[in-house]
Scaffold this active site. Structure first.
Site, PDB file in Angstrom:
ATOM      1  N   HIS A   1       0.817  -1.210   0.000  1.00  0.00           N
ATOM      2  CA  HIS A   1       0.000   0.000   0.000  1.00  0.00           C
ATOM      3  C   HIS A   1       0.853   1.264   0.000  1.00  0.00           C
ATOM      4  O   HIS A   1       0.385   2.323  -0.409  1.00  0.00           O
ATOM      5  CB  HIS A   1      -0.959  -0.016   1.185  1.00  0.00           C
ATOM      6  CG  HIS A   1      -2.109  -0.941   0.991  1.00  0.00           C
ATOM      7  ND1 HIS A   1      -3.369  -0.679   1.489  1.00  0.00           N
ATOM      8  CD2 HIS A   1      -2.208  -2.135   0.336  1.00  0.00           C
ATOM      9  CE1 HIS A   1      -4.184  -1.672   1.160  1.00  0.00           C
ATOM     10  NE2 HIS A   1      -3.494  -2.568   0.465  1.00  0.00           N
TER      11      HIS A   1
ATOM     12  N   HIS B   1      -1.545 -12.673  -2.173  1.00  0.00           N
ATOM     13  CA  HIS B   1      -2.600 -13.390  -1.461  1.00  0.00           C
ATOM     14  C   HIS B   1      -2.220 -14.831  -1.153  1.00  0.00           C
ATOM     15  O   HIS B   1      -3.061 -15.611  -0.709  1.00  0.00           O
ATOM     16  CB  HIS B   1      -3.906 -13.327  -2.261  1.00  0.00           C
ATOM     17  CG  HIS B   1      -4.460 -11.940  -2.335  1.00  0.00           C
ATOM     18  ND1 HIS B   1      -5.588 -11.608  -3.063  1.00  0.00           N
ATOM     19  CD2 HIS B   1      -4.026 -10.775  -1.770  1.00  0.00           C
ATOM     20  CE1 HIS B   1      -5.815 -10.299  -2.947  1.00  0.00           C
ATOM     21  NE2 HIS B   1      -4.885  -9.781  -2.162  1.00  0.00           N
TER      22      HIS B   1
END
Length: 732
Positions: free
Chosen positions: A97, A260
């Site tokens: 992020h 993920h």
């Protein structure tokens, strides 16, 4: 005098907060924001102007930092316990992020600067609970101090997180220097509510330069477009926003699946249990936000995205299990405890295959996001996903390279990377330039080459125009572009409208002839690059223009630029550097997203110019006759190609009255107030230096009778600054 009133909050005296009243921007919202040209001032930097981060980083024991980070990964803290006993997934999300705000259109966002520490990023809905990740890092930052920036530490933590869970990363380059204030130059969107999406028009066309689907998100909505759980529609959003971050389909699949492979999402309860974000939280929270009133507020009661899934049976170990889970089950839509859309294997399939993050006695079924299923149901993504699933080594290499690109894309050329883990391989997205492999020209050679350039028949205006065209592609945001590499002679730059391709080809042909003759005859293998010669031509032109005005100046010039080749140049990647407007050349395409004068400020900020530098460059380039198409707009002088302060003198002359002559009010005539005769024509960019109060104040300095010398000196200094913005080789 009225009695002082008691504050209901503090019981003390009510005080007026400086800067809290109605601001000029409140009164005049369309006012130009010149503050972006003075952000990151030395006055706001506590380290002082003598601080050299490259020097400090060279003293850092990187191996020791990495060991401390590895130890931290499994040192769960009671105040924020680690899922599965490992903070790795949290730090991967933090690093992702931090870097993931980067977008190609203007090069803004990204990990450089450590902007995640400041608003708005520190309070974005997509960054919920990353404040805890940074607080977990604080003891390490405190230990090593200024030898490692927050910006570098956040990315390094992501790398170490991956390595500590069994993944081999591609490398790490330090060199990101912290900023010390929020960056006001970045446009994050016009929405005034979190998760607003006014940024779309037509057939879901995303506004440029944005690279996220909603205000406060890094990329896409994990529940699907506008919360609609449609994996195929989600694939369209994914493809668009990842492309705007310079990622192709393979890199996109690798990043999503690789990221993920680890960790989980958090949606134990409704978001109504979360308190204000860090910037709105109470002072007692000490910069933390999203205080959670659900259960214990942490561990299995954590609320972040509102989605509650774990992707794989091995959430703290690198594996191909994401693809195995993705393709092994049929999926049905469900909702999290927080009410968010998510997917589970149909029926009871997969039950008990996934560990609980905090209770070793519990097991669960895996889950997927709508955006995860896009990798299976979009035909292009599905083909890539299956290839990665069947070839784990190929997938690992693709993820390693994509992660490295994600976390280093905004750092510019590899010469800026620091530390022992910088990969040897040159990557095309780093815009590589050949290393110097010959003796450089000296002062005597420079004088000789200047004389040959001036005798070549090329005009002053054309020499200056070409040098500016080469150098002004630079962007301080992601350190791309610039004169080094001479990419102005390559696709796509040689064909840009603003570069006047036919004129450019003629200039390059003449300069190449001078280059060839010099290199053929210079002793000792000495050579001059075309990149150096283009910049030197601008220097020679300015010196001659100053001489025409009765001044003798030497424009600073340092050789050492090299010439890139087409194979080192990704044309599609460079296409985003083409300017929609360049006020310095009085150039603007139709249908600009902002007024031309606002585009000028944006361009100046990307060129790392101050307001005075921008002002003096405009004035100088106008009298040097460097407008696109050789128009006379703003050329407020009867002595073009003579470096005078005429532009400012005539712009501020009250004997001239200006009126718009186009419906769009982008072109103006200046008439003699007494006779009505046309004196000049000018664009909005020209007239803003007489209209805007701050810019007029700057223009007045150069228009004064004692401003001529200062104008010459300041113009030369600002010009040299632009020509050298990309000379990172000089700081080695």
């Amino acid at each position: 005098m009225a009695d002082n009133k008691k504050s209901p909050e503090t019981g003390g005296i009510t005080m007026q907060i400086p800067g809290k009243g109605r601001t000029n921007r409140d009164w005049w919202p369309d006012q130009l924001n010149l503050k972006i040209l003075s952000q990151n001032s030395p006055l706001s930097n506590p380290l002082g102007q003598k601080f050299n981060y490259r020097v400090e980083f060279s003293k850092l024991d990187l191996a020791a930092v990495k060991q401390d980070l590895r130890d931290l990964m499994t040192s769960s803290q009671d105040w924020w316990p680690a899922d599965f006993g490992h903070y790795g997934p949290l730090f991967i999300r933090m690093a992702w992020h931090s870097a993931g705000t980067y977008r190609t259109f203007d090069g803004r966002g990204g990990a450089s600067g450590g902007e995640q520490r400041f608003p708005p990023l520190n309070s974005w809905p997509d960054n919920v609970n990353l404040d805890k990740a940074r607080r977990l890092l604080w003891p390490i930052k405190q230990k090593y101090g200024q030898k490692i920036s927050w910006a570098d530490l956040m990315i390094l933590a992501g790398n170490v997180a991956l390595e500590s869970m069994g993944f081999k990363t591609f490398g790490f380059g330090g060199g990101r220097e912290d900023v010390w204030e929020p960056q006001e130059d970045t446009y994050w969107g016009s929405e005034d509510t979190w998760l607003g999406d006014k940024r779309y028009s037509g057939d879901r066309e995303l506004e440029k330069p944005l690279a996220a689907v909603q205000m406060g998100l890094i990329y896409v909505n994990p529940e699907g477009p506008d919360g609609n759980p449609d994996p195929v529609a989600a694939a369209r959003d994914i493809r668009e926003v990842f492309a705007r971050m310079a990622m192709n389909d393979e890199e996109t699949v690798a990043l999503i699946a690789g990221g993920h492979a680890f960790g989980k999402t958090h949606g134990a309860g409704p978001a109504s249990h979360l308190g204000p974000e860090p910037e709105a939280a109470g002072i007692e929270e000490q910069g933390l936000g999203w205080k959670n009133s659900f259960g214990t507020g942490k561990g299995n009661d954590t609320i972040t995205s509102g989605i509650e899934i774990t992707w794989t049976p091995t959430p703290t170990k690198w594996s191909n299990n994401f693809f195995r889970v993705l393709f092994s089950y049929e999926w049905e839509l469900t909702k999290s405890p927080a009410g968010a859309y998510q997917w589970k294997p149909k029926g009871e399939a997969g039950a008990g295959t996934v560990p609980d993050p905090h209770d070793p006695k519990k097991r669960h079924a895996p889950g997927m996001l709508t955006t995860d299923l896009a990798l299976r149901f979009d035909p292009i993504y599905e083909k890539i996903s299956r290839r990665f699933y069947e070839n784990p080594e190929l997938f690992a290499d693709a993820f390693a390279r994509a992660w490295f690109k994600l976390t280093h894309r905004d750092m510019g050329p590899k010469t800026r990377y620091l530390g022992p883990e910088v990969p040897d391989e040159d990557l095309i997205w780093q815009d590589p330039i050949p290393a110097i492999n010959h003796p450089l020209i000296d002062d005597q050679d420079i004088a000789l080459l200047k004389s040959r350039i001036l005798a070549s028949g090329l005009s002053i205006s054309r020499l200056v125009y070409t040098a500016w065209a080469a150098a002004s592609t630079f962007r301080g945001s992601d350190k791309r572009g610039g004169a080094n590499g001479a990419r102005i002679r390559l696709d796509p730059q040689k064909n840009w409208e603003v570069n006047e391709p036919e004129e450019l080809a003629n200039v390059l042909k003449i300069l190449e002839g001078i280059q060839h003759e010099f290199n053929q005859n210079a002793p000792g293998g000495k050579r001059v690059s075309l990149a150096d010669l283009i910049v030197l031509g601008g220097c020679a032109g300015i010196e001659q223009a100053a001489k025409n005005a009765g001044y003798s100046v030497t424009v600073p010039f340092t050789p050492g630029r090299m010439d890139a080749v087409q194979e080192q140049t990704d044309a599609a990647s460079f296409a985003v550097l083409e300017p929609m407007a360049d006020g310095f050349r009085n150039y603007a395409k139709r249908h600009l997203p902002m007024k031309p004068e606002a585009m000028l400020i944006d361009k100046a900020q990307l060129l790392m110019l101050t307001a005075p530098e921008m002002t003096v460059l405009i004035g100088g380039m106008r009298v040097l006759n460097t407008n696109f198409g050789q128009t006379k707009h703003g050329v407020f002088t009867d002595k073009p190609e003579t470096l005078t302060n005429d532009y400012f003198v005539h712009l501020l002359d009250m004997g001239t009255e200006w009126t718009p002559v186009s419906e769009t009010e982008d072109l103006y005539e200046g008439r003699d107030r007494r006779t009505g005769e046309i004196r000049w024509t000018g664009t909005r960019v020209d007239l803003i230096f007489g209209s805007n109060s701050q810019l007029r104040a700057l223009a007045e300095v150069y228009a004064c009778s004692d401003g001529k010398d200062k104008f010459i000196q300041d113009f030369v200094a600002a010009w040299a600054k632009v020509m050298n913005l990309d000379r990172f080789d000089r700081i080695q």
